[in-house]
Design an enzyme around this catalytic site. Structure first.
Site, PDB file in Angstrom:
ATOM      1  N   GLU A  99       0.991  -1.171  -0.284  1.00 27.09           N
ATOM      2  CA  GLU A  99       0.089  -0.142   0.283  1.00 27.09           C
ATOM      3  C   GLU A  99       0.776   1.375   0.141  1.00 27.09           C
ATOM      4  O   GLU A  99       1.948   1.447   0.917  1.00 27.09           O
ATOM      5  CB  GLU A  99      -0.695  -0.049   1.366  1.00 27.09           C
ATOM      6  N   ASP A 100       0.330   2.659  -0.456  1.00 27.95           N
ATOM      7  CA  ASP A 100       1.207   3.833  -0.666  1.00 27.95           C
ATOM      8  C   ASP A 100       1.270   4.074   0.900  1.00 27.95           C
ATOM      9  O   ASP A 100       2.069   4.410   1.627  1.00 27.95           O
ATOM     10  CB  ASP A 100       0.721   4.672  -1.570  1.00 27.95           C
ATOM     11  N   ASP A 103      -3.469   5.875   6.796  1.00 25.43           N
ATOM     12  CA  ASP A 103      -3.969   7.555   7.198  1.00 25.43           C
ATOM     13  C   ASP A 103      -4.662   7.266   7.932  1.00 25.43           C
ATOM     14  O   ASP A 103      -3.952   6.635   9.333  1.00 25.43           O
ATOM     15  CB  ASP A 103      -4.278   8.151   5.872  1.00 25.43           C
ATOM     16  N   PHE A 152      -0.773  16.691   3.999  1.00 24.31           N
ATOM     17  CA  PHE A 152      -1.033  15.653   2.692  1.00 24.31           C
ATOM     18  C   PHE A 152      -0.112  15.368   1.277  1.00 24.31           C
ATOM     19  O   PHE A 152       0.259  16.361   1.317  1.00 24.31           O
ATOM     20  CB  PHE A 152      -2.637  16.589   1.848  1.00 24.31           C
ATOM     21  N   ARG A 165       0.797  11.885  -9.436  1.00 21.21           N
ATOM     22  CA  ARG A 165       0.840  10.409  -9.199  1.00 21.21           C
ATOM     23  C   ARG A 165       2.171  10.186  -9.750  1.00 21.21           C
ATOM     24  O   ARG A 165       3.096   8.740  -9.073  1.00 21.21           O
ATOM     25  CB  ARG A 165       0.067   9.164  -9.531  1.00 21.21           C
TER      26      ARG A 165
HETATM   27  P1  IMP Z   1      -7.168   5.604   5.162  1.00 21.80           P
HETATM   28  O1  IMP Z   1      -7.491   4.583   4.796  1.00 21.80           O
HETATM   29  O2  IMP Z   1      -7.230   6.886   5.471  1.00 21.80           O
HETATM   30  O3  IMP Z   1      -5.580   4.295   5.452  1.00 21.80           O
HETATM   31  O4  IMP Z   1      -6.629   5.984   3.687  1.00 21.80           O
HETATM   32  C1  IMP Z   1      -5.686   5.384   2.394  1.00 21.80           C
HETATM   33  C2  IMP Z   1      -5.913   5.438   1.496  1.00 21.80           C
HETATM   34  O5  IMP Z   1      -5.804   7.754   1.332  1.00 21.80           O
HETATM   35  C3  IMP Z   1      -4.299   5.566   0.834  1.00 21.80           C
HETATM   36  O6  IMP Z   1      -4.012   4.152   0.399  1.00 21.80           O
HETATM   37  C4  IMP Z   1      -4.256   7.345  -0.515  1.00 21.80           C
HETATM   38  O7  IMP Z   1      -4.413   6.262  -1.486  1.00 21.80           O
HETATM   39  C5  IMP Z   1      -5.049   7.684   0.531  1.00 21.80           C
HETATM   40  N1  IMP Z   1      -4.808   8.901   1.511  1.00 21.80           N
HETATM   41  C6  IMP Z   1      -4.254   8.960   2.196  1.00 21.80           C
HETATM   42  N2  IMP Z   1      -3.405   9.900   2.931  1.00 21.80           N
HETATM   43  C7  IMP Z   1      -3.568  10.699   1.752  1.00 21.80           C
HETATM   44  C8  IMP Z   1      -2.223  11.032   1.546  1.00 21.80           C
HETATM   45  O8  IMP Z   1      -1.747  12.466   2.442  1.00 21.80           O
HETATM   46  N3  IMP Z   1      -1.990  11.462  -0.013  1.00 21.80           N
HETATM   47  C9  IMP Z   1      -2.594  11.281  -0.750  1.00 21.80           C
HETATM   48  N4  IMP Z   1      -3.514  10.302  -0.931  1.00 21.80           N
HETATM   49  C10 IMP Z   1      -3.454   9.798   0.392  1.00 21.80           C
HETATM   50 MG    MG Z   2      -4.632   4.134  -1.823  1.00 15.04          MG
END
Ligand code: IMP
Ligand code: MG
Length: 176
Positions: A99-100, A103, A152, A165
């Site tokens: 995963e990238d 968050d 962000f 990206r």
């Molecule tokens: P989560 O479900 O809140 O953990 O979010 C995860 C997903 O939200 C990641 O796989 C990203 O695609 C996107 N995301 C969360 N934070 C960022 C950010 O700072 N920049 C870009 N995408 C983000």
């Molecule tokens: Mg993602």
């Protein structure tokens, strides 16, 4: 001048990213030797990290992809959509999710529930980034690239409304 320069401030350079990815790949190679390995790249954000990481994992592997999304602009919608869940028989195999960024943790929590149903011996997670300040559900990250502050970020697979990206570095995005 780079097209991204006005709104994106470099936070992790391409060199920092590649050194970290190499170290993670070597650690994964040492840890996961001995069992068949399946890696699943979480699209679209995880694509670049996954492509780089697998080239540093010196083990036989199968590669799969799944799509998940929860963001609109720079705000998490809190609703996680998971698409194209591969129907694999993972008995006796290790599964590595790539995963990238983690968050709130909601996306990975949802994915892990689905992936655990596939019966893998172990389900492991590698994420390039983690924003611990934003966590809503606890997620254990087995192979983490970098912890970052609550900003962000874009680049190296991460987007703002599908832009940026392709940046080779990770940068902090701001409107001004
Ligand atoms: P989560 O479900 O809140 O953990 O979010 C995860 C997903 O939200 C990641 O796989 C990203 O695609 C996107 N995301 C969360 N934070 C960022 C950010 O700072 N920049 C870009 N995408 C983000
Ligand atoms: Mg993602």
């Amino acid at each position: 001048m780079s097209y991204a320069e006005q709104k994106v401030r470099v936070y992790l350079t391409a060199e920092q990213l590649s050194a970290r990815v190499k170290a993670l790949g070597e650690k994964i190679t040492a840890d996961l030797r001995g069992k068949p390995l399946v890696v699943i790249s979480i699209m679209k954000g995880g694509a670049m990290f996954a492509a780089d990481l697998v080239r540093h994992i010196d083990l036989p592997m199968e590669m799969e992809y799944l799509y998940a999304r929860s963001y609109s602009g720079s705000k998490s919608t809190g609703i996680v959509e998971v698409e194209r869940i591969p129907r694999l028989d993972l008995k006796g195999k290790n599964l590595l999710l790539i995963e990238d960024i983690i968050d709130t943790g909601l996306t990975m929590d949802t994915i892990k529930v689905e992936m655990t149903k596939l019966g893998a011996e172990r389900v492991l997670l590698s994420s390039m980034l983690s924003k611990p300040a934003r966590r809503v559900v606890e997620i254990s990250i087995d192979y983490l690239g970098f912890e970052i502050p609550d900003e962000f970020v874009v680049g190296y697979g991460l987007d703002y409304n599908e832009d940026y990206r392709n940046l080779p570095y990770i940068g902090i995005y701001s409107e001004t």
